[in-house]
Design a protein around this motif. Sequence first.
Motif, PDB file in Angstrom:
ATOM      1  N   PRO A 197      11.084  -0.681   7.913  1.00 15.58           N
ATOM      2  CA  PRO A 197      12.026   0.337   7.429  1.00 15.58           C
ATOM      3  C   PRO A 197      12.761  -0.051   6.143  1.00 15.58           C
ATOM      4  CG  PRO A 197      12.209   0.070   9.810  1.00 15.58           C
ATOM      5  CD  PRO A 197      11.263  -0.987   9.331  1.00 15.58           C
ATOM      6  N   HIS A 198      13.202  -1.306   6.060  1.00 13.62           N
ATOM      7  CA  HIS A 198      13.954  -1.652   4.841  1.00 13.62           C
ATOM      8  C   HIS A 198      13.046  -1.717   3.622  1.00 13.62           C
ATOM      9  CE1 HIS A 198      12.362  -5.620   5.827  1.00 13.62           C
ATOM     10  NE2 HIS A 198      12.796  -6.081   4.670  1.00 13.62           N
ATOM     11  N   GLN A 199      11.771  -1.950   3.847  1.00 14.96           N
ATOM     12  CA  GLN A 199      10.820  -1.900   2.735  1.00 14.96           C
ATOM     13  C   GLN A 199      10.601  -0.445   2.315  1.00 14.96           C
ATOM     14  OE1 GLN A 199       7.517  -3.846   4.652  1.00 14.96           O
ATOM     15  NE2 GLN A 199       8.353  -5.917   4.342  1.00 14.96           N
ATOM     16  N   LEU A 200      10.439   0.408   3.313  1.00 15.81           N
ATOM     17  CA  LEU A 200      10.244   1.823   3.015  1.00 15.81           C
ATOM     18  C   LEU A 200      11.419   2.376   2.210  1.00 15.81           C
ATOM     19  CD1 LEU A 200       8.690   4.462   3.302  1.00 15.81           C
ATOM     20  CD2 LEU A 200       9.782   4.801   5.531  1.00 15.81           C
TER      21      LEU A 200
ATOM     22  N   LEU B 167       0.836  -1.209   0.000  1.00 18.12           N
ATOM     23  CA  LEU B 167       0.000   0.000   0.000  1.00 18.12           C
ATOM     24  C   LEU B 167       0.871   1.260   0.000  1.00 18.12           C
ATOM     25  CD1 LEU B 167      -3.016  -1.003   2.285  1.00 18.12           C
ATOM     26  CD2 LEU B 167      -2.735  -1.212  -0.197  1.00 18.12           C
ATOM     27  N   ALA B 168       1.987   1.197   0.718  1.00 18.27           N
ATOM     28  CA  ALA B 168       2.884   2.356   0.702  1.00 18.27           C
ATOM     29  C   ALA B 168       3.459   2.571  -0.696  1.00 18.27           C
ATOM     30  CB  ALA B 168       4.010   2.158   1.721  1.00 18.27           C
ATOM     31  N   ALA B 169       3.874   1.495  -1.330  1.00 19.94           N
ATOM     32  CA  ALA B 169       4.413   1.626  -2.687  1.00 19.94           C
ATOM     33  C   ALA B 169       3.357   2.195  -3.628  1.00 19.94           C
ATOM     34  CB  ALA B 169       4.894   0.258  -3.200  1.00 19.94           C
ATOM     35  N   PHE B 170       2.136   1.726  -3.438  1.00 21.94           N
ATOM     36  CA  PHE B 170       1.076   2.230  -4.302  1.00 21.94           C
ATOM     37  C   PHE B 170       0.845   3.718  -4.049  1.00 21.94           C
ATOM     38  CE2 PHE B 170      -2.957   2.988  -6.213  1.00 21.94           C
ATOM     39  CZ  PHE B 170      -3.032   2.077  -7.262  1.00 21.94           C
TER      40      PHE B 170
ATOM     41  N   ALA C 294      11.631   7.553  -9.858  1.00 24.16           N
ATOM     42  CA  ALA C 294      10.458   7.965 -10.626  1.00 24.16           C
ATOM     43  C   ALA C 294      10.208   9.459 -10.512  1.00 24.16           C
ATOM     44  CB  ALA C 294       9.231   7.203 -10.149  1.00 24.16           C
ATOM     45  N   GLY C 295      10.875  10.088  -9.570  1.00 23.70           N
ATOM     46  CA  GLY C 295      10.621  11.507  -9.363  1.00 23.70           C
ATOM     47  C   GLY C 295       9.322  11.769  -8.640  1.00 23.70           C
ATOM     48  N   THR C 296       8.733  10.709  -8.045  1.00 23.61           N
ATOM     49  CA  THR C 296       7.451  10.916  -7.389  1.00 23.61           C
ATOM     50  C   THR C 296       7.589  11.184  -5.908  1.00 23.61           C
ATOM     51  OG1 THR C 296       7.231   8.562  -6.961  1.00 23.61           O
ATOM     52  CG2 THR C 296       6.189   9.407  -8.971  1.00 23.61           C
ATOM     53  N   ALA C 297       8.708  10.815  -5.333  1.00 24.65           N
ATOM     54  CA  ALA C 297       8.850  11.015  -3.894  1.00 24.65           C
ATOM     55  C   ALA C 297      10.304  11.319  -3.577  1.00 24.65           C
ATOM     56  CB  ALA C 297       8.403   9.767  -3.134  1.00 24.65           C
ATOM     57  N   PRO C 298      10.540  12.303  -2.746  1.00 23.43           N
ATOM     58  CA  PRO C 298      11.918  12.613  -2.360  1.00 23.43           C
ATOM     59  C   PRO C 298      12.428  11.519  -1.430  1.00 23.43           C
ATOM     60  CG  PRO C 298      10.394  13.934  -1.069  1.00 23.43           C
ATOM     61  CD  PRO C 298       9.570  13.119  -2.005  1.00 23.43           C
ATOM     62  N   PRO C 299      13.698  11.174  -1.544  1.00 14.90           N
ATOM     63  CA  PRO C 299      14.243  10.218  -0.589  1.00 14.90           C
ATOM     64  C   PRO C 299      14.209  10.809   0.807  1.00 14.90           C
ATOM     65  CG  PRO C 299      15.984  11.204  -1.943  1.00 14.90           C
ATOM     66  CD  PRO C 299      14.677  11.699  -2.487  1.00 14.90           C
TER      67      PRO C 299
END
Lengths: 373, 373, 373, 373
Positions: free
Chosen positions: C352-355, C240-243, C365-370
């Motif tokens: 955390p390692h999944q996040l 769900l987080a990835a989505f 993808a440019g969709t989320a800042p690290p």
Amino acid sequence: RMPRSSHRRVGLVADEAGFWHESRADFGPSVEPGVQLETPEARRRLLHLIERLGLRRRMTPLEPLALAEADLARVHTADYLAAFRAQSAGTGGELGDFAGFGHGSYEVAVRSAGGVAAAVRAVLDGELDRAYALVRPPGHHAEPDRARGYCLLANIPIALELARARQGLGRVAIVDWDVHHGNGAQRIYWDDPDVLAISLHQDRLYPVESGAVEERGGDAALGATLNIPLPAGSGEGAYLAAFDRVVAPALRAFQPELLVVACGYDAAFLDPSSQMALTSATFGDLTRRMIELAEALCGGRLVIAQEGGYSPLYTPICGAAVVAALLEAEAETELHDPYGRHLHTPEQNLLPHQLEAIERAGAAAGTAPPTHH
Amino acid sequence: RMPRSSHRRVGLVADEAGFWHESRADFGPSVEPGVQLETPEARRRLLHLIERLGLRRRMTPLEPLALAEADLARVHTADYLAAFRAQSAGTGGELGDFAGFGHGSYEVAVRSAGGVAAAVRAVLDGELDRAYALVRPPGHHAEPDRARGYCLLANIPIALELARARQGLGRVAIVDWDVHHGNGAQRIYWDDPDVLAISLHQDRLYPVESGAVEERGGDAALGATLNIPLPAGSGEGAYLAAFDRVVAPALRAFQPELLVVACGYDAAFLDPSSQMALTSATFGDLTRRMIELAEALCGGRLVIAQEGGYSPLYTPICGAAVVAALLEAEAETELHDPYGRHLHTPEQNLLPHQLEAIERAGAAAGTAPPTHH
Amino acid sequence: RMPRSSHRRVGLVADEAGFWHESRADFGPSVEPGVQLETPEARRRLLHLIERLGLRRRMTPLEPLALAEADLARVHTADYLAAFRAQSAGTGGELGDFAGFGHGSYEVAVRSAGGVAAAVRAVLDGELDRAYALVRPPGHHAEPDRARGYCLLANIPIALELARARQGLGRVAIVDWDVHHGNGAQRIYWDDPDVLAISLHQDRLYPVESGAVEERGGDAALGATLNIPLPAGSGEGAYLAAFDRVVAPALRAFQPELLVVACGYDAAFLDPSSQMALTSATFGDLTRRMIELAEALCGGRLVIAQEGGYSPLYTPICGAAVVAALLEAEAETELHDPYGRHLHTPEQNLLPHQLEAIERAGAAAGTAPPTHH
Amino acid sequence: RMPRSSHRRVGLVADEAGFWHESRADFGPSVEPGVQLETPEARRRLLHLIERLGLRRRMTPLEPLALAEADLARVHTADYLAAFRAQSAGTGGELGDFAGFGHGSYEVAVRSAGGVAAAVRAVLDGELDRAYALVRPPGHHAEPDRARGYCLLANIPIALELARARQGLGRVAIVDWDVHHGNGAQRIYWDDPDVLAISLHQDRLYPVESGAVEERGGDAALGATLNIPLPAGSGEGAYLAAFDRVVAPALRAFQPELLVVACGYDAAFLDPSSQMALTSATFGDLTRRMIELAEALCGGRLVIAQEGGYSPLYTPICGAAVVAALLEAEAETELHDPYGRHLHTPEQNLLPHQLEAIERAGAAAGTAPPTHH
Ligand SMILES: [Zn+2]
Ligand SMILES: [Zn+2]
Ligand SMILES: [Zn+2]
Ligand SMILES: [Zn+2]
């Protein structure tokens, strides 16, 4: 009835490789994939049952003989063997009707023939009194130049020819009670007066074109081929009558040095491939008759080689009855046959039209005079 | 042969719930678990095949009628229904021979009977011309107070009694060509002169104790029960002769308002549960004969309710032949029967001992004089 | 949450032919024959379950479009199609890794692609709001010149290219949540800026060599390929987080005219082919998110094309959750998931390692800042 | 690496009865009947594979010990045994979660425990060096008063208590690498300082409520229970690190007289019941480590008792790797693992969050200091 002995040494071939062979029969485009008639299941479950009943531990395990191509070439054509080996090295193929196979089936089929050869050798050597070869694939439909009906190599003839070459085997008789005609041995031994090839089968079931009473062997071997086609619907009555009136006299007349049974279980009550009605009791009876004849005729030397049998539910029970008979262990074996009670249904009696068919076969064989109605 | 029509409206009941029912038969301690004779597979694959052949889309889907307990109680005893309901609400049970069931089977069995009821209602209403009820569990062995042979509720009698109560159905004839005896309808309608219960079956196969020609109905209904036990090994010849010489005359004499077939496929060539040899061609022939009789006798009203059939390989092909016949779509249906060629094997001919059995049944029924040999 | 509507028209492709296709994967000589990973069973049972739950009757049946070879040639090479057609006309073959097929598979694979094409056409035409293509064989691993991983033709690209040619389809987004990498669409659309190909998958599971975050499309289409490889062991939290963090923003930014899901169920808890832990609840959640995005972005146009899923026990439950979501029928559907209670086990949380893995994908993808730790 | 020896005597228990046991787990009303997770198939196929590879003939067959009820009563409550015996004498039942059984399962479960007891006895007697008990049903979830997770009797504790009573066995260590928590031994030996019960498992998979690092044994036996819950997605890296950092030090510190492995194969790559990723290579590695520890600590005395493992395709390959290691026959064994190449995928490395979990377990066990990040 022969005296009881607890000292019979009975061998068992049960080669794991055989169960890994993939057979295929093409039933055409209206049959959804996922179901096959011939699978390892019926044989595996027979092995499970004799293990469970405590019979297996009383048998001597036998490994298949390692056969050379020359051993196969005594029976099969070089062309057929080359084609089989080549297709088997690829993704498999089909070299006859209802006889598809997968990758590696050549090696497995050679082991299957080698399993029957091991049984024959051990019994001829006197190492063992009797042996059961629970092999796969079966062999009795295989002809010199083609596969047929799930049979890829002619297991019994290959084993016998090896024994003739190596152990000086002379006269031998094959009794094929698989429900389908034993066309392989008939064709292979058509002109050989030293091999009596008897086949009890459902009349014109498979192969449709062979197995008639008129087929009696070539001129040099007239009478060494003996067919007893029985009408669809036959049960205990017909089988025992056919055995007692035709098979047994023919064996006594022939005086073999070894008896081999091509032992299919597809004449059984629950078998999907036929219209016969045998129960495990009859398979036990037939086996006891073969034992008695072997004792009387050839020092007890008896080899049972498994052929067809397509009921995962009932083939094991019939096979266990055969094994219990070989071990003379029927009394102490807790085998429960759900169809025992059907023994007295109509198809278990000898009916007039069945008797007629048997008498026709007997007359052709010269073992029984025709009776008049 | 009746004139072709492309306007026949043919219904199909194929309730998913039926395939989720778990049946169990106890074959005793020598049968390793994991194999059963009766599974959803043969019926599922029949459905797949008629879908694949394009036949299903030409049929009108029918939902099972929602039956009340009172609908069941017209046929079954209150005690039996209560016991069945109770065991089904638990982990299942067994209320007769070869008739184990699992959790929830009561509701499924009610839907199965409701499926036949839906077919009967739609045909009587004139909504549809004909209907096929591909239901599970089957019903023809179920008796008022016990389950038998995979049958838990008497599907056809429940449907007919509902139609009598609601739609004023009068005289009705049941033709049961399942290979086992139709003991349920026989017992339920023993004294009812308005229901002709005909059963064609393998002589004394199951139940062993019923189905003889002498069983002809109670005093008030003599002749309304008609048994035609055929010898093991019968094929096309025997079945068509039995139909033409005994079944058809009896139906014509009875003048029913509706024809119902208890349509098992277990007399088929590859079926493991019997010794009969029918091919799909004969099932098609029998269906066409039923259609002709229905047209001639009762405005074409014909309901086919599925009973036994245990070959996942061959039951579908036989069933597709029946469905194609109902749709009068044989010509354009690409049905490939691997056993078509066996039509000319011996068991497809009418043999003298089969003819004798048929004549005995005909004589008992008064439909055919015995012939002398 | 979008407003409830009982008027969604949802299509269903469920072509019988697909279930007759025989797939084969070679797992080598230490795997005994008789067991395969990919069989029709999981898909058949999904169909059974939605039938049983009453969902199927609420859907509009769709027949596969009849595709011409030219329709396939928009995606596949002529050489590949010729080889496939030739081997399929024989006894089958294998034209890539883990992708063996049987006789007739070519025609079935064309129908499978035609099924997705029918779903796409009906949704683009406005005949239906949404559609589910329960097809077999799957397609997302098929490449222009080879079969891979049970996929023989690239179902979704073939359908999309047809829609572009015939219906003027412009920008389209594919979300592939099969647990294996969507290598087919990635390769086919590598240089196409009008197709956004998103793949959520278990990192380097299959194909091992593709699916990294660095793979973002060719120069002309940078960013139109988007890979989100997730660590083995991921569950609801990670998906769900990835989505929400990567997939949804990318879709919003892309502004497609149609959404297509390559819907595998092999990231599910009980699936043998992966190490992921999704329950049916998450498949429902993902579907609802896709519905919302489709409503927001492209008039609700949503097509679900089934890909992998190898648990006959659990794939059906996950698929039923997707179908219930498409029908907006969750509330009234009695779906019992035995694994619902596992929702609160550790692997259902976002770890955390999944996040970190998700953020790496988002950054690419440019969709989320690290984020920094 | 220890010196090669060709003289290791390795026992094998493979009791046919175990494969006839019927297990049942209730997955609820949305799972269509006909599919089960636990069947005899995975174990049967493991036996077939070691037969095919020539390993079985190098092992010494062992028959199960005939256990008396008093032998069971050392571990189970009288009430539980009575209930189990009674339900088993009927049509079966269920005495805990996911643990249904059929008629006769009591006798089979007693034989299964007797199989482990035979292995323990032979190794303690010095008849054999090592033994593998391929038993069914498994035992590691069974608690004194209830069945759980397909486990009906606590095989290993029953065997150990018999050995303590009869053979004076003192300190013993159990290493349970089944992917589910070894809750049975933990509960049974909670207060027993002479049995070290170590469980490596997927964190909170089953039973969800037990297996945390904080569970370390009762006051009298603190540290004799040792749990190493690993995160979903763990592979070779995590398992070998957990073994080397926590299991091996704990075993060395404990100084047992016998090592027993509760050997499930459900942490394997293709297993449907878990999210772990082991290949057969890791099962071989773990076995070799156990052999080395047994040689170093307790005269080589090592018993492997089979627990879970639900992949008919892959469990056999993992099991064959264990057997080959026991026989020190890896080099000459032609075992082909289709997943060997996955050894270098990400989940085969030790990942930081896995290391953290291992260190937490080590810290609790006192075997390894926590590291700081
Ligand atoms: Zn045969
Ligand atoms: Zn029947
Ligand atoms: Zn996949
Ligand atoms: Zn486990």
